[in-house]
Enzyme design. Structure first.
Site, PDB file in Angstrom:
ATOM      1  N   GLU A   1      11.950 -21.862  36.483  1.00  0.00           N
ATOM      2  CA  GLU A   1      13.065 -21.965  37.431  1.00  0.00           C
ATOM      3  C   GLU A   1      14.404 -21.844  36.716  1.00  0.00           C
ATOM      4  O   GLU A   1      15.396 -21.421  37.294  1.00  0.00           O
ATOM      5  CB  GLU A   1      13.036 -23.333  38.141  1.00  0.00           C
ATOM      6  CG  GLU A   1      12.306 -23.339  39.457  1.00  0.00           C
ATOM      7  CD  GLU A   1      10.849 -22.952  39.304  1.00  0.00           C
ATOM      8  OE1 GLU A   1      10.219 -23.472  38.369  1.00  0.00           O
ATOM      9  OE2 GLU A   1      10.371 -22.107  40.087  1.00  0.00           O
TER      10      GLU A   1
ATOM     11  N   HIS B   1       6.226 -26.187  15.950  1.00  0.00           N
ATOM     12  CA  HIS B   1       5.817 -25.172  14.969  1.00  0.00           C
ATOM     13  C   HIS B   1       4.577 -24.362  15.352  1.00  0.00           C
ATOM     14  O   HIS B   1       4.249 -23.402  14.666  1.00  0.00           O
ATOM     15  CB  HIS B   1       5.644 -25.823  13.590  1.00  0.00           C
ATOM     16  CG  HIS B   1       6.969 -26.141  12.955  1.00  0.00           C
ATOM     17  ND1 HIS B   1       7.698 -27.238  13.323  1.00  0.00           N
ATOM     18  CD2 HIS B   1       7.698 -25.480  12.027  1.00  0.00           C
ATOM     19  CE1 HIS B   1       8.832 -27.253  12.633  1.00  0.00           C
ATOM     20  NE2 HIS B   1       8.854 -26.204  11.836  1.00  0.00           N
TER      21      HIS B   1
ATOM     22  N   ARG C   1       5.247 -20.813  15.368  1.00  0.00           N
ATOM     23  CA  ARG C   1       5.434 -20.033  14.138  1.00  0.00           C
ATOM     24  C   ARG C   1       4.117 -19.517  13.558  1.00  0.00           C
ATOM     25  O   ARG C   1       4.117 -18.715  12.617  1.00  0.00           O
ATOM     26  CB  ARG C   1       6.162 -20.897  13.105  1.00  0.00           C
ATOM     27  CG  ARG C   1       7.642 -21.095  13.430  1.00  0.00           C
ATOM     28  CD  ARG C   1       8.540 -20.432  12.410  1.00  0.00           C
ATOM     29  NE  ARG C   1       8.377 -21.047  11.140  1.00  0.00           N
ATOM     30  CZ  ARG C   1       9.116 -22.068  10.688  1.00  0.00           C
ATOM     31  NH1 ARG C   1      10.111 -22.526  11.414  1.00  0.00           N
ATOM     32  NH2 ARG C   1       8.903 -22.584   9.523  1.00  0.00           N
TER      33      ARG C   1
ATOM     34  N   ARG D   1       0.833  -1.213   0.000  1.00  0.00           N
ATOM     35  CA  ARG D   1       0.000   0.000   0.000  1.00  0.00           C
ATOM     36  C   ARG D   1       0.865   1.259   0.000  1.00  0.00           C
ATOM     37  O   ARG D   1       0.528   2.243  -0.650  1.00  0.00           O
ATOM     38  CB  ARG D   1      -0.981  -0.028   1.171  1.00  0.00           C
ATOM     39  CG  ARG D   1      -2.033  -1.104   0.929  1.00  0.00           C
ATOM     40  CD  ARG D   1      -3.214  -0.972   1.844  1.00  0.00           C
ATOM     41  NE  ARG D   1      -4.236  -1.940   1.475  1.00  0.00           N
ATOM     42  CZ  ARG D   1      -5.262  -2.264   2.237  1.00  0.00           C
ATOM     43  NH1 ARG D   1      -5.412  -1.694   3.418  1.00  0.00           N
ATOM     44  NH2 ARG D   1      -6.154  -3.152   1.818  1.00  0.00           N
TER      45      ARG D   1
ATOM     46  N   ASP E   1      12.876 -15.935  15.841  1.00  0.00           N
ATOM     47  CA  ASP E   1      14.081 -16.111  16.666  1.00  0.00           C
ATOM     48  C   ASP E   1      14.631 -14.799  17.223  1.00  0.00           C
ATOM     49  O   ASP E   1      15.423 -14.821  18.167  1.00  0.00           O
ATOM     50  CB  ASP E   1      15.187 -16.780  15.841  1.00  0.00           C
ATOM     51  CG  ASP E   1      14.842 -18.211  15.481  1.00  0.00           C
ATOM     52  OD1 ASP E   1      13.969 -18.790  16.140  1.00  0.00           O
ATOM     53  OD2 ASP E   1      15.452 -18.741  14.525  1.00  0.00           O
TER      54      ASP E   1
HETATM   55  O1  F6P Z   1      14.258 -19.685  12.171  1.00  0.00           O
HETATM   56  C1  F6P Z   1      13.002 -19.918  12.696  1.00  0.00           C
HETATM   57  C2  F6P Z   1      12.879 -21.336  13.165  1.00  0.00           C
HETATM   58  O2  F6P Z   1      11.566 -21.515  13.626  1.00  0.00           O
HETATM   59  C3  F6P Z   1      13.875 -21.785  14.233  1.00  0.00           C
HETATM   60  O3  F6P Z   1      13.568 -21.363  15.537  1.00  0.00           O
HETATM   61  C4  F6P Z   1      13.823 -23.274  14.053  1.00  0.00           C
HETATM   62  O4  F6P Z   1      14.969 -23.879  14.550  1.00  0.00           O
HETATM   63  C5  F6P Z   1      13.682 -23.436  12.572  1.00  0.00           C
HETATM   64  O5  F6P Z   1      13.078 -22.238  12.099  1.00  0.00           O
HETATM   65  C6  F6P Z   1      12.871 -24.617  12.130  1.00  0.00           C
HETATM   66  O6  F6P Z   1      12.895 -24.689  10.766  1.00  0.00           O
HETATM   67  P1  F6P Z   1      11.920 -25.607   9.881  1.00  0.00           P
HETATM   68  O7  F6P Z   1      10.563 -24.998   9.938  1.00  0.00           O
HETATM   69  O8  F6P Z   1      12.505 -25.552   8.521  1.00  0.00           O
HETATM   70  O9  F6P Z   1      11.958 -26.945  10.513  1.00  0.00           O
END
Ligand code: F6P
Length: 319
Positions: free
Chosen positions: A187, A249, A252, A25, A127
């Site tokens: 901890e 994942h 993510r 945009r 990360d």
């Molecule tokens: O770089 C981001 C990340 O999620 C890392 O923390 C992790 O080690 C890596 O990607 C995992 O990669 P993939 O999704 O290719 O297994």
């Protein structure tokens, strides 16, 4: 500058879509045409593109993942691949490229920059391990996602007087692990930047029990060792029984937090402005709350340090 491209590459991160939307945009606002390149450098090599309009980037500001999809390209790492990509950028009549990703993506961008093509990187990785910027897109969301899970584990750990080990992402960096550990009141945290000391960990657990703690949480970054291996080490060293959870994942995905959405919007616009001003070989960054555009190469020439203050605070508050 008439026409620019945008791609996402490497691991995805929540907020990438908000950055795509903002860059598109802002570019259109400034009279530019925008082309989305699918599946990162791999899609660039194949010419897998889609025009981006103000409307086509509508309804994505809150969505996790990346509408452009992403890939880790082996072909592009080779010099022939990079020459081919440059050729493709010229055929597509692009005069600038915005690349959203982490260090690997920036190294690819640098190769194009060295061949004279204008590029700007936007740091997007859960990360947070990109030097030059205080924070990367996706980190805050991943911290919150992991925190929500760890709080649930804390509930059941406390009901059952148990020791839990939670493995979070971070092959080479402990930003996510240390932030989650501090926020969850864990901890102990194990991060790749600091050699792990299992004896010290066992002492800490022992002292915690002696002081009346009935449950404990340990956060381990995947790059140190797996949670399963850590559980075995604790059993062998001090006879501790631990339950293990690997968040994987999950960290993510999901809608970006307000922080990541705003960050992505600022960075998307900043990347376009940088290209319009004739800057190249730079990344968008936040430094002490101000937008900046340091060279991409800072990402691999410098190592972003984990905050020692944050780690010692965690240690102090977990007694
Ligand atoms: O770089 C981001 C990340 O999620 C890392 O923390 C992790 O080690 C890596 O990607 C995992 O990669 P993939 O999704 O290719 O297994």
């Amino acid at each position: 500058l008439k026409r620019i491209g945008i791609l996402t590459s490497g691991g995805d991160a929540p907020g990438m879509n908000a950055a795509i939307r903002a860059a598109t945009r802002c570019a259109i606002y400034k009279g530019l045409e925008v082309i989305g390149i699918r599946r990162g450098f791999e899609g660039l090599l194949e010419g897998d593109v889609v025009p981006l309009t103000s409307r086509s980037v509508g309804g994505i500001i809150h969505r996790g993942g990346t509408i452009l999809r992403t890939a880790r390209s082996e072909r592009f790492k080779k010099p022939e691949g990079q020459v081919e990509a440059l050729d493709r950028l010229k055929k597509l009549d692009l005069q600038g490229l915005i690349l959203i990703g982490g260090e690997g993506t920036f190294k690819g961008a640098w190769a194009l920059y060295k061949k004279g093509f204008p590029v700007v990187g936007i740091p997007g990785t859960i990360d947070n391990d990109v030097a030059g910027t205080d924070v990367t897109i996706g980190f805050d969301t991943a911290v919150n996602t992991a925190l929500e899970a760890v709080r649930k584990l804390r509930d059941t750990a406390s009901s059952h007087d148990r020791l839990f080990i939670v493995e979070v992402m971070g092959r080479n960096s402990g930003f996510l692990a240390s932030m989650v550990a501090l926020a969850s009141g864990a901890e102990y945290v194990l991060v790749p930047e600091i050699p792990s000391d299992i004896e010290k960990l066992c002492d800490k657990l022992y002292n915690a029990r002696r002081q009346g703690k009935t449950h404990s949480l340990i956060v381990v970054a995947e790059g140190v060792m797996s949670a399963q291996d850590l559980a075995l080490r604790l059993k062998d060293t001090a006879g501790y029984e631990a339950r293990v959870t690997v968040l994987g994942h999950i960290q993510r995905g999901g809608s970006p937090t307000a922080f990541d959405t705003v960050l992505a919007s600022r960075m998307g616009a900043c990347a376009v402005e940088a290209l319009v001003e004739g800057k190249s070989g730079v990344m968008t960054a936040v430094q002490k709350d101000e937008m900046a555009t340091p060279p991409l190469s800072v990402a691999w020439e410098e190592k972003k340090p984990l905050s020692a203050d944050l780690l010692s605070l965690m240690d102090m508050l977990s007694i």
